[in-house]
Design a protein around this motif. Structure first.
Motif, short mmCIF file in Angstrom:
data_model
loop_
_atom_site.label_atom_id
_atom_site.label_comp_id
_atom_site.label_asym_id
_atom_site.label_seq_id
_atom_site.Cartn_x
_atom_site.Cartn_y
_atom_site.Cartn_z
N GLN A 77 -6.47 -6.24 5.72
CA GLN A 77 -6.21 -4.80 5.83
C GLN A 77 -6.45 -4.10 4.50
OE1 GLN A 77 -2.17 -5.29 7.34
NE2 GLN A 77 -2.76 -4.27 9.25
N GLN A 78 -6.05 -4.76 3.41
CA GLN A 78 -6.25 -4.19 2.08
C GLN A 78 -7.74 -3.99 1.81
OE1 GLN A 78 -3.91 -3.22 -0.16
NE2 GLN A 78 -5.47 -2.58 -1.63
N THR A 98 9.92 9.31 -4.56
CA THR A 98 10.00 7.85 -4.52
C THR A 98 8.75 7.29 -3.85
OG1 THR A 98 12.41 7.90 -4.37
CG2 THR A 98 11.31 5.86 -3.69
N VAL A 99 8.11 6.33 -4.50
CA VAL A 99 6.88 5.75 -3.95
C VAL A 99 7.25 4.65 -2.96
CG1 VAL A 99 4.76 4.50 -4.48
CG2 VAL A 99 5.59 6.28 -6.04
N ASN A 100 6.96 4.90 -1.70
CA ASN A 100 7.19 3.91 -0.65
C ASN A 100 5.90 3.17 -0.36
OD1 ASN A 100 9.94 4.67 -0.20
ND2 ASN A 100 9.21 6.46 0.93
N ARG A 101 6.03 1.88 -0.12
CA ARG A 101 4.85 1.06 0.13
C ARG A 101 4.97 0.34 1.47
NH1 ARG A 101 1.61 0.16 -4.34
NH2 ARG A 101 2.42 0.99 -6.30
N ASN A 102 3.83 0.21 2.13
CA ASN A 102 3.75 -0.54 3.38
C ASN A 102 3.14 -1.91 3.09
OD1 ASN A 102 4.65 1.73 4.86
ND2 ASN A 102 2.57 2.54 4.93
N GLU A 103 3.70 -2.93 3.68
CA GLU A 103 3.17 -4.28 3.48
C GLU A 103 1.95 -4.49 4.39
OE1 GLU A 103 4.20 -6.44 1.19
OE2 GLU A 103 5.54 -4.84 0.52
N ILE A 104 0.85 -4.93 3.80
CA ILE A 104 -0.37 -5.16 4.57
C ILE A 104 -0.98 -6.50 4.18
CG2 ILE A 104 -0.87 -2.70 4.83
CD1 ILE A 104 -2.92 -3.00 2.58
N LEU A 140 0.85 -1.19 0.00
CA LEU A 140 0.00 0.00 0.00
C LEU A 140 0.89 1.24 0.00
CD1 LEU A 140 -2.96 1.12 0.41
CD2 LEU A 140 -2.37 1.25 2.82
N ILE A 141 0.61 2.17 -0.88
CA ILE A 141 1.39 3.40 -0.93
C ILE A 141 1.27 4.13 0.41
CG2 ILE A 141 1.64 5.65 -2.05
CD1 ILE A 141 0.61 4.39 -4.60
N SER A 142 2.40 4.52 0.96
CA SER A 142 2.40 5.14 2.28
C SER A 142 1.75 6.51 2.24
CB SER A 142 3.83 5.26 2.80
OG SER A 142 4.55 6.23 2.05
N GLN A 143 1.17 6.90 3.37
CA GLN A 143 0.55 8.22 3.48
C GLN A 143 1.59 9.32 3.34
OE1 GLN A 143 -2.87 8.66 3.76
NE2 GLN A 143 -2.32 10.77 3.27
N GLU A 144 2.82 9.03 3.80
CA GLU A 144 3.89 10.02 3.67
C GLU A 144 4.17 10.33 2.20
OE1 GLU A 144 3.98 7.36 5.56
OE2 GLU A 144 3.96 8.27 7.58
#
Length: 217
Positions: A107-108, A97-103, A5-9
């Motif tokens: 959760q998805q 840079t697109v950072n992603r969080n693993e879920i 999931l793309i991070s909110q940051e």
């Protein structure tokens, strides 16, 4: 199995780095009108500009067709992209840079539901604002009331004030045509079940509406 999931940051950084005026100017020539800019709407055919962009609020709205939102919403609607795809496209332009969080899949699913409810709320705000500027007596009376309370048109447009119609099910019928279930409107607090348990009605009727936005919508 997990998905990213793309991070909110990342989303916040893209929204901060890019100017909605520059993005929309690539698609629509805009001209300054006071604090805002105007142009012909890219989402429907028109001869008189009804498409407004607010540099201060970083949002757009069309008084002709009701399209509106932020920088991500514009790209989603114009390019036919999902929200993550729109973020990735704009991130590339902004050099972010697109950072992603693993879920997890659960959760998805919850996040997808939350995103859908956000979009329904945005659509409701556009519905109320379009109703405020409708040519009928309700819209005219509401505008006159706001102007008597020192709300000029620029302020009304900037904060996207709207008007809930007096009908008992105006909003419900509007969303039914768009495939939105009434249970979702109840979950959002936009509709309520009647006492008989036989149907639903709009929670907000015949009143001025003030939408609340954050920096990503």
């Amino acid at each position: 199995m997990v998905s990213g999931l793309i991070s909110q940051e990342t989303i916040n950084e893209v929204a901060t780095r890019l100017d909605i005026v520059e993005i929309i100017n690539d698609y629509v020539p805009l001209k300054r009108q006071g604090r805002n800019l105007q142009g012909l709407c890219p989402f429907h055919q028109e001869k008189t500009p009804s498409f407004t962009v607010s540099p201060e609020k970083q949002v757009f709205y069309c008084f002709g067709c009701g399209a509106g939102g932020n920088i991500f919403t514009f790209i989603m609607q114009k390019e036919g992209l999902t929200f993550p795809e729109a973020v990735e496209k704009l991130a590339a332009r902004a050099g972010v840079t697109v950072n992603r969080n693993e879920i997890s899949p659960l959760q998805q699913k919850k996040l997808e539901k939350r995103d859908r409810l956000y979009r329904i709320n945005e659509e409701a705000a556009r519905f109320f604002q379009k109703n405020l500027f409708s040519p009928g007596p309700q819209g005219k009376q509401a505008l006159e009331y706001l102007q008597k309370r020192a709300f000029d048109l620029e302020t009304i447009e900037k904060f996207q004030l709207g008007l809930a119609p007096s009908q008992w099910d105006g909003l419900i019928k509007f969303f039914e045509k768009r495939g939105v279930k009434v249970q979702e409107l109840v979950e959002l607090g936009l509709a309520l079940p009647n006492k008989q348990g036989t149907g639903y009605y709009d929670r907000f009727r015949n009143r001025i509406m003030f939408p609340i936005w954050d920096n990503v919508g």
